[in-house]
Scaffold this active site. Sequence first.
Site, PDB file in Angstrom:
ATOM      1  CE  LYS A   1      -4.419   0.686  -0.025  1.00 50.27           C
ATOM      2  NZ  LYS A   1      -5.516  -0.240  -0.380  1.00 50.27           N
TER       3      LYS A   1
ATOM      4  CG  ASP B   1      -7.187   2.914  -1.073  1.00 54.55           C
ATOM      5  OD1 ASP B   1      -7.575   1.738  -1.041  1.00 54.55           O
ATOM      6  OD2 ASP B   1      -7.348   3.684  -0.110  1.00 54.55           O
TER       7      ASP B   1
ATOM      8  N   GLY C   1     -20.416   6.930   1.531  1.00 53.95           N
ATOM      9  CA  GLY C   1     -19.517   7.439   0.512  1.00 53.95           C
ATOM     10  C   GLY C   1     -20.255   7.700  -0.787  1.00 53.95           C
ATOM     11  CG  PHE C   2     -20.055  11.011  -2.912  1.00 56.07           C
ATOM     12  CD1 PHE C   2     -19.260  11.617  -3.881  1.00 56.07           C
ATOM     13  CD2 PHE C   2     -20.087  11.563  -1.644  1.00 56.07           C
ATOM     14  CE1 PHE C   2     -18.510  12.749  -3.572  1.00 56.07           C
ATOM     15  CE2 PHE C   2     -19.338  12.687  -1.322  1.00 56.07           C
ATOM     16  CZ  PHE C   2     -18.545  13.284  -2.299  1.00 56.07           C
TER      17      PHE C   2
ATOM     18  CG  ASN D   1     -13.928   3.368  -8.114  1.00 59.12           C
ATOM     19  OD1 ASN D   1     -13.556   2.352  -7.534  1.00 59.12           O
ATOM     20  ND2 ASN D   1     -14.225   3.385  -9.389  1.00 59.12           N
ATOM     21  CB  VAL D   2     -15.726   1.689  -3.361  1.00 55.88           C
ATOM     22  CG1 VAL D   2     -16.326   0.463  -2.709  1.00 55.88           C
ATOM     23  CG2 VAL D   2     -14.238   1.482  -3.629  1.00 55.88           C
ATOM     24  CB  ALA D   3     -20.139   4.677  -2.888  1.00 49.80           C
ATOM     25  CD1 TRP D   4     -20.990   5.522 -10.361  1.00 47.56           C
ATOM     26  CD2 TRP D   4     -19.197   4.205 -10.665  1.00 47.56           C
ATOM     27  NE1 TRP D   4     -20.892   5.224 -11.708  1.00 47.56           N
ATOM     28  CE2 TRP D   4     -19.802   4.417 -11.915  1.00 47.56           C
ATOM     29  CE3 TRP D   4     -18.041   3.416 -10.600  1.00 47.56           C
ATOM     30  CZ2 TRP D   4     -19.296   3.855 -13.100  1.00 47.56           C
ATOM     31  CZ3 TRP D   4     -17.534   2.871 -11.766  1.00 47.56           C
ATOM     32  CH2 TRP D   4     -18.155   3.084 -13.004  1.00 47.56           C
TER      33      TRP D   4
END
Length: 441
Positions: free
Chosen positions: A118, A158, A230-231, A233-236
């Site tokens: 990471k 990330d 969230g909003f 990349n992942v939430a999308w």
Amino acid sequence: MAKLQAKYGQEKEYLQAVQEVLESIEEVYNQHPEFEKAKIVERLVEPDRIFTFRVTWIDDKGEVQTNLGYRVQFNSAIGPYKGGLRFHKAVTPSMLKFLGFEQTFKNALTTLPMGGAKGGSDFDPVGKSDAEIMRFCQAFMLELWKCIGPDQDIPAGDVGVGGREIGFLYGMYKKLAREYNTGVLTGKGATWGGSILRPEATGFGALYFTQHLLHKAGKDIQGKTVALSGFGNVAWGAATKAKQLGAKVIAISGPDGVCEIPAGITDEMIDYMLVMRASNRNKVEDMAVKFPQLTKFTPGKKSWSVKCDIALPCAFQNELTGDDAKELIANGTWCCCEVSNMGCTPEAIHTFQSNGILFAPGKAVNAGGVATSGLEMTQNASHISWSAQEVDDKLHFIMQSIHEACVKYGTQPDGHIDYVKGANIAGFMKVATAMLEQGII
Ligand code: 2IT
């Protein structure tokens, strides 16, 4: 743990991540004296190496700015170092050590040969212009390029690092290294080596995993209400797939508050999440401003205050606390799949598990993201690009395999499945066995 506490007492997130894994594997570890003899745990909890560097760049006002950059190469037992870059004001070595540690086990679950890493910076993208983001990424790569390579260490995105940032990073890497192998980074644009479906993969994979978990419990996602946080990349990706599968996404959130969507998220709103992410404003209120008839914004509240069947944390570590878990349960929530890395506090996990709530941890649920990065590496190495159908089929297979591994290692004597134990033991067994076979190094 006592030794680590004494040595790294300030590194709270790192200690939290290690503690969870050690508690999960204790029993299995004690059944394998060869692990103890090779001091596998003592070796596994320390990163192989950490690079720390200064990143200096010039902002739009012409002022000189300095941030810190890091790359934590955690473990290479099963393959080259692989993991994302996080740009966030709160980034510290502790945060990146926790993420690199988690990544090692997650990558082991994917079925693909990738070690754990990471990296990132305490650079704060909020309020920055595109030009500032570009200059920062270029300055960051001035140092990072010496640490990475398609067969050594392959960063990706990330929090705070998406396709735009990967583009700027890759452009500078090429200039510096004079190497044109696109496999040095993943999450690239689709026209220059990126895998189709990589942007969607974390969220899609999370929903495929959730489906397996629900089916195993004799339930279905169709018609269920979902609150996610969230909003980005992942939430999308999660909202897109949840809607496709017939669920109703009724809340998204940001650092500023929660945006409720009582009738369920629409395709236009899902598209608008991308606009909000690209704006660098980091305000979910923007969704309510854009769609005032369909939404209700409440400042200072989280998605966990909204009545829902399924909770999907998709934002940041420790974003769902013990109190949040209690509030969700009181409102009737019966499933929580952690999509963010370590999204739930230990108290929250304990509260879910002791109340019989279906719960699965991030390193299993969100592994579809890095798995698809692995598929991107395969495509790059063989100079081809697969269709969406091919990538999606492989992602499906991988998420099913991860679910099966959790069931195999997590089924308890009374028949219930402890997904936390299952994911940790399955990942650990693979990494520990590889370390053992490679000798004392
Ligand atoms: O947490 C993660 O798994 C990621 N940020 C994705 C890492 C990757 O290499 O695709």
